[in-house]
Design a protein around this motif. Structure first.
Motif, PDB file in Angstrom:
ATOM      1  N   MET A   1      30.170  -5.182 -87.651  1.00 43.30           N
ATOM      2  CA  MET A   1      29.366  -6.258 -87.314  1.00 43.30           C
ATOM      3  C   MET A   1      27.998  -5.894 -87.111  1.00 43.30           C
ATOM      4  O   MET A   1      27.306  -6.771 -86.605  1.00 43.30           O
ATOM      5  CB  MET A   1      30.137  -7.012 -86.287  1.00 43.30           C
ATOM      6  N   GLY A   2      27.664  -4.688 -87.214  1.00 47.96           N
ATOM      7  CA  GLY A   2      26.305  -4.355 -86.861  1.00 47.96           C
ATOM      8  C   GLY A   2      26.170  -3.936 -85.422  1.00 47.96           C
ATOM      9  O   GLY A   2      25.006  -3.887 -85.152  1.00 47.96           O
ATOM     10  N   ILE A   3      27.206  -3.886 -84.513  1.00 47.74           N
ATOM     11  CA  ILE A   3      26.830  -3.666 -83.130  1.00 47.74           C
ATOM     12  C   ILE A   3      26.667  -2.038 -82.991  1.00 47.74           C
ATOM     13  O   ILE A   3      27.605  -1.249 -83.396  1.00 47.74           O
ATOM     14  CB  ILE A   3      28.086  -4.330 -82.411  1.00 47.74           C
ATOM     15  N   ASN A   4      25.650  -1.818 -82.180  1.00 48.37           N
ATOM     16  CA  ASN A   4      25.294  -0.247 -81.789  1.00 48.37           C
ATOM     17  C   ASN A   4      26.491   0.252 -80.845  1.00 48.37           C
ATOM     18  O   ASN A   4      26.074  -0.048 -79.438  1.00 48.37           O
ATOM     19  CB  ASN A   4      23.846  -0.237 -81.331  1.00 48.37           C
ATOM     20  N   VAL A   5      27.574   0.683 -81.221  1.00 49.79           N
ATOM     21  CA  VAL A   5      28.666   0.903 -80.189  1.00 49.79           C
ATOM     22  C   VAL A   5      27.981   2.175 -79.416  1.00 49.79           C
ATOM     23  O   VAL A   5      28.235   2.134 -78.154  1.00 49.79           O
ATOM     24  CB  VAL A   5      29.700   1.353 -81.196  1.00 49.79           C
TER      25      VAL A   5
ATOM     26  N   PHE B   1      38.468  -9.940 -83.400  1.00 53.93           N
ATOM     27  CA  PHE B   1      38.461  -9.535 -82.068  1.00 53.93           C
ATOM     28  C   PHE B   1      39.491 -10.777 -81.430  1.00 53.93           C
ATOM     29  O   PHE B   1      39.097 -11.809 -81.020  1.00 53.93           O
ATOM     30  CB  PHE B   1      36.940  -9.992 -81.248  1.00 53.93           C
TER      31      PHE B   1
ATOM     32  N   ASN C   1      25.014  -2.226 -92.042  1.00 52.03           N
ATOM     33  CA  ASN C   1      25.294  -3.642 -91.782  1.00 52.03           C
ATOM     34  C   ASN C   1      23.951  -4.514 -91.545  1.00 52.03           C
ATOM     35  O   ASN C   1      23.716  -5.454 -92.169  1.00 52.03           O
ATOM     36  CB  ASN C   1      26.068  -3.822 -90.614  1.00 52.03           C
TER      37      ASN C   1
ATOM     38  N   ALA D   1      29.491  -8.209 -76.896  1.00 55.58           N
ATOM     39  CA  ALA D   1      29.384  -7.031 -77.753  1.00 55.58           C
ATOM     40  C   ALA D   1      30.175  -6.010 -77.074  1.00 55.58           C
ATOM     41  O   ALA D   1      31.158  -5.329 -78.002  1.00 55.58           O
ATOM     42  CB  ALA D   1      27.863  -6.567 -77.908  1.00 55.58           C
TER      43      ALA D   1
ATOM     44  N   ALA E   1      33.596  -3.982 -84.863  1.00 50.92           N
ATOM     45  CA  ALA E   1      32.396  -4.305 -84.265  1.00 50.92           C
ATOM     46  C   ALA E   1      31.247  -3.404 -84.624  1.00 50.92           C
ATOM     47  O   ALA E   1      30.228  -4.056 -84.928  1.00 50.92           O
ATOM     48  CB  ALA E   1      32.631  -3.522 -82.490  1.00 50.92           C
ATOM     49  N   LYS E   2      31.463  -2.054 -85.220  1.00 49.01           N
ATOM     50  CA  LYS E   2      30.565  -1.431 -85.845  1.00 49.01           C
ATOM     51  C   LYS E   2      30.320  -2.255 -87.256  1.00 49.01           C
ATOM     52  O   LYS E   2      29.039  -2.136 -87.400  1.00 49.01           O
ATOM     53  CB  LYS E   2      31.255  -0.168 -86.279  1.00 49.01           C
TER      54      LYS E   2
ATOM     55  N   ASN F   1      22.851  -9.481 -83.975  1.00 50.02           N
ATOM     56  CA  ASN F   1      21.655  -8.727 -84.374  1.00 50.02           C
ATOM     57  C   ASN F   1      20.851  -9.373 -85.019  1.00 50.02           C
ATOM     58  O   ASN F   1      19.936  -8.879 -85.586  1.00 50.02           O
ATOM     59  CB  ASN F   1      22.033  -7.524 -85.032  1.00 50.02           C
TER      60      ASN F   1
END
Lengths: 256, 373
Positions: B208-212, A92, A78, B194, B205-206, A107
């Protein structure tokens, strides 16, 4: 700069003995609207899952703008510039509309702010939160969702949820946008509106878009090129009008 | 400039919890200075303080991150032993007990956070029940290791120096306020968003580029840090750190506080931690000898009633009859048998996160839309 935005080379994946996708060679030019069609179970969503890093391909590789992304994690892919929407909407749900988009903005380098800055409420936190909110509003305005920004995402009507998902994906500032059945469950007028939105997104953001769709009116209406998949294999590839009139393709869809 | 705009939107509603604790602090301070507060009352306040810190920090993991951790007492154990040890060491050459307290909670917290990191890296790869089992095992292992180290007094436990001044409760209540401010700031920021996004839908969430992995580990470490802080307070309050106190029963007790207060509700955790701790001390004094085991039964009954009161259709009917607001709910919904299957464990995050949209004029439209449903 590479010639193609997305290039897959002999991409394939098998689950045990099942070859879900075999030898797929997509070549998507910059700013192109590209369609990926095929009967149910042809492996279209699997292709998306490979490109976004959910599955690791067993054969072949894929390149985004000349950079090989095979084997990278979902979040890294991503960051490199691929954003997607889901066939079954994955918003969400317990968050408001604007916050869904703000998660997408998480980000972006201009809003970077480490957790301790937020914990101690240093000035950087306030400025980046404010900018994020403004940016999110701007994105929602494009999609005519600004009015509903404080509603919960799960309370939106279906068509708007689809739009919000696209808005959220765009917030991650991708080079390539993957839309998984964006028109599923929409009525004709909503589909028409969606077609306009997709075209607008491509022109406004200079976006390359790859979409999976069953609605042939939508595909022939907006896609410049398509690839047809059947049982995980490439059946036809080329200009939309040529491919959709190909007797092989019609046979795959309708049977003999 | 941005800062001044936010400040003008400062809402008391969003900061009610620590303002309330500040009020409690002032009242108890006045009561103490006119001699109304006994020794027992003061120690009760300290116990309530560390219970609140424990409940709020566990709520970060269970309520906000959505992962079940049963090893919270283990982190507290690390904090209590090591923090307690450093209290003994530092009070040898530092005169100010406050300075000793501050240094030792930092050290206790940091060591506990380090344990959080070491446990978190492998354990957070597990999901759901498996993570619960792994953390449960961690709690038991830690306690048994301390039991066998001679340096920490082996099975006798570690003698720690009790905070020498009577006003210890004031310092612990201030610590609670600081912890609450930090936790709430974290939750009401992009990082809190986040984390709740991960809980709501990890796959999205992943994508969307969120570092889980990072966020799971981060929240786990922060929770471990605060549990360590609570452990140091415990050591300075009780004066004797014994490994039996950190058995898995205690982890469950903290979890009960979180569940009773509502997962994902910091205010709920504060209230539940206060009630349960107070009840615990009350029952300990009232029920002695053979009746001591009744304490656990009382616990269970309270928990059952809390769950019933929130979820059972009959109770909901009763609540609707008693309250004026109750008329809002449709009668159809009340008779719905399937309601039982829809026990809502996650509260709507927006109420918690409402802080980060301070200058929106139409925030109310959210609450309206909620009522419509």
């Amino acid at each position: 700069m590479a010639e193609y935005m997305l290039e897959t080379k002999n991409l394939g994946i098998s689950f045990g003995g099942l070859k879900a996708v075999q030898e797929l060679n997509l070549k998507i030019k910059k700013k192109e609207l590209y369609g990926l069609v095929g009967p149910n179970g042809a492996g279209k969503t699997t292709v998306f899952n490979i490109i976004t890093g959910v599955y690791k391909p067993t054969t072949g590789t894929f390149l985004l703008d000349g950079e090989e992304l095979k084997g990278k994690k979902e979040e890294v892919i991503n960051h490199k510039g691929i954003a997607r929407t889901f066939q079954n909407i994955r918003l969400f749900n317990n968050m408001s509309v604007i916050r869904n988009v703000m998660v997408g903005l998480h980000n972006q380098p201009e809003f970077r702010c480490d957790p301790f800055t937020s914990m101690f409420r240093l000035p950087k936190h306030f400025s980046s939160e404010k900018e994020m909110r403004e940016k999110a509003k701007e994105i929602l305005r494009i999609f005519n969702l600004e009015e509903e920004r404080n509603n919960l995402a799960c309370n939106l009507p279906y068509g708007k949820q689809r739009k919000l998902e696209i808005a959220r994906a765009l917030a991650t500032n991708p080079k390539l946008l993957l839309l998984d059945e964006p028109a599923a469950g929409m009525n004709p007028s909503e589909t028409q509106e969606l077609m306009d939105t997709i075209r607008f997104v491509r022109d406004e953001f200079d976006m390359t878009i790859l979409l999976i769709e069953h609605d042939m009116k939508l595909v022939s209406g907006i896609c410049e090129e398509v690839t047809v998949l059947n049982f995980g294999q490439e059946l036809a590839q080329g200009k939309t009008s040529d491919v959709l009139n190909n007797p092989e393709v019609i046979k795959a869809y309708l049977g003999d | 400039m941005a800062k001044s705009k936010i400040k003008s939107n400062f809402k008391i509603k969003n900061h009610l919890n620590y303002i309330l604790i500040g009020v409690v602090l002032v009242i108890t301070f006045i009561m103490n200075s006119i001699g109304e507060l006994g020794r027992l009352d003061r120690s009760t306040l300290v116990r309530i303080s560390f219970s609140i810190i424990l409940a709020v920090s566990l709520n970060l993991v269970v309520g906000f991150l959505g992962e079940l951790s049963l090893g919270h007492a283990g982190f507290m154990c690390v904090g209590a032993y090591l923090g307690g040890y450093f209290v003994n060491v530092f009070s040898g050459f530092i005169d100010s007990p406050l300075l000793v307290y501050v240094i030792s909670i930092m050290i206790g917290g940091l060591i506990s956070a380090f344990f959080g990191l070491v446990i978190g890296i492998p354990a957070l790869r597990l999901k759901g029940d498996y993570l619960a089992i792994a953390t449960l095992a961690f709690g038991e292992i830690v306690r048994n290791i301390f039991k066998n180290i001679k340096f920490f007094g082996a099975s006798q436990g570690l003698e720690t120096k009790i905070y020498p001044e009577k006003e210890f409760f004031i310092i612990t209540l201030i610590t609670v306020i600081v912890v609450l401010i930090l936790c709430q700031n974290l939750i009401r920021s992009k990082h809190g968003r986040a984390v709740t996004a991960i809980r709501d839908n990890e796959i999205a969430a992943k994508s969307m580029g969120i570092n889980v992995t990072f966020y799971k580990l981060f929240i786990f470490i922060i929770a471990a840090f605060f549990a360590g802080v609570a452990g140091v307070i415990y050591a300075q309050c009780i004066g004797q750190v014994k490994q039996e106190s950190f058995s898995y029963n205690y982890s469950i007790e903290i979890l009960v506080m979180v569940v009773l207060g509502g997962m994902g509700s910091i205010n709920g955790s504060i209230i539940a931690a206060t009630i349960i701790t107070y009840l615990n001390i009350l029952l300990q004094n009232e029920l002695s000898g053979p009746l001591a085991s009744v304490k656990l039964v009382v616990y269970a009954i309270i928990l059952i009633f809390a769950i019933l009161f929130n979820n059972a259709p009959a109770f909901n009917n009763l609540k609707n009859k008693l309250s004026l607001k109750g008329n809002r709910k449709k009668s159809k919904e009340k008779d719905d048998e399937a309601e039982w299957n829809r026990i809502d464990t996650k509260i709507k995050m927006d109420e918690m996160l409402s802080y980060d949209l301070p200058n929106d004029d139409d925030v109310n439209s959210y609450s309206n839309s909620k009522e419509d449903n």
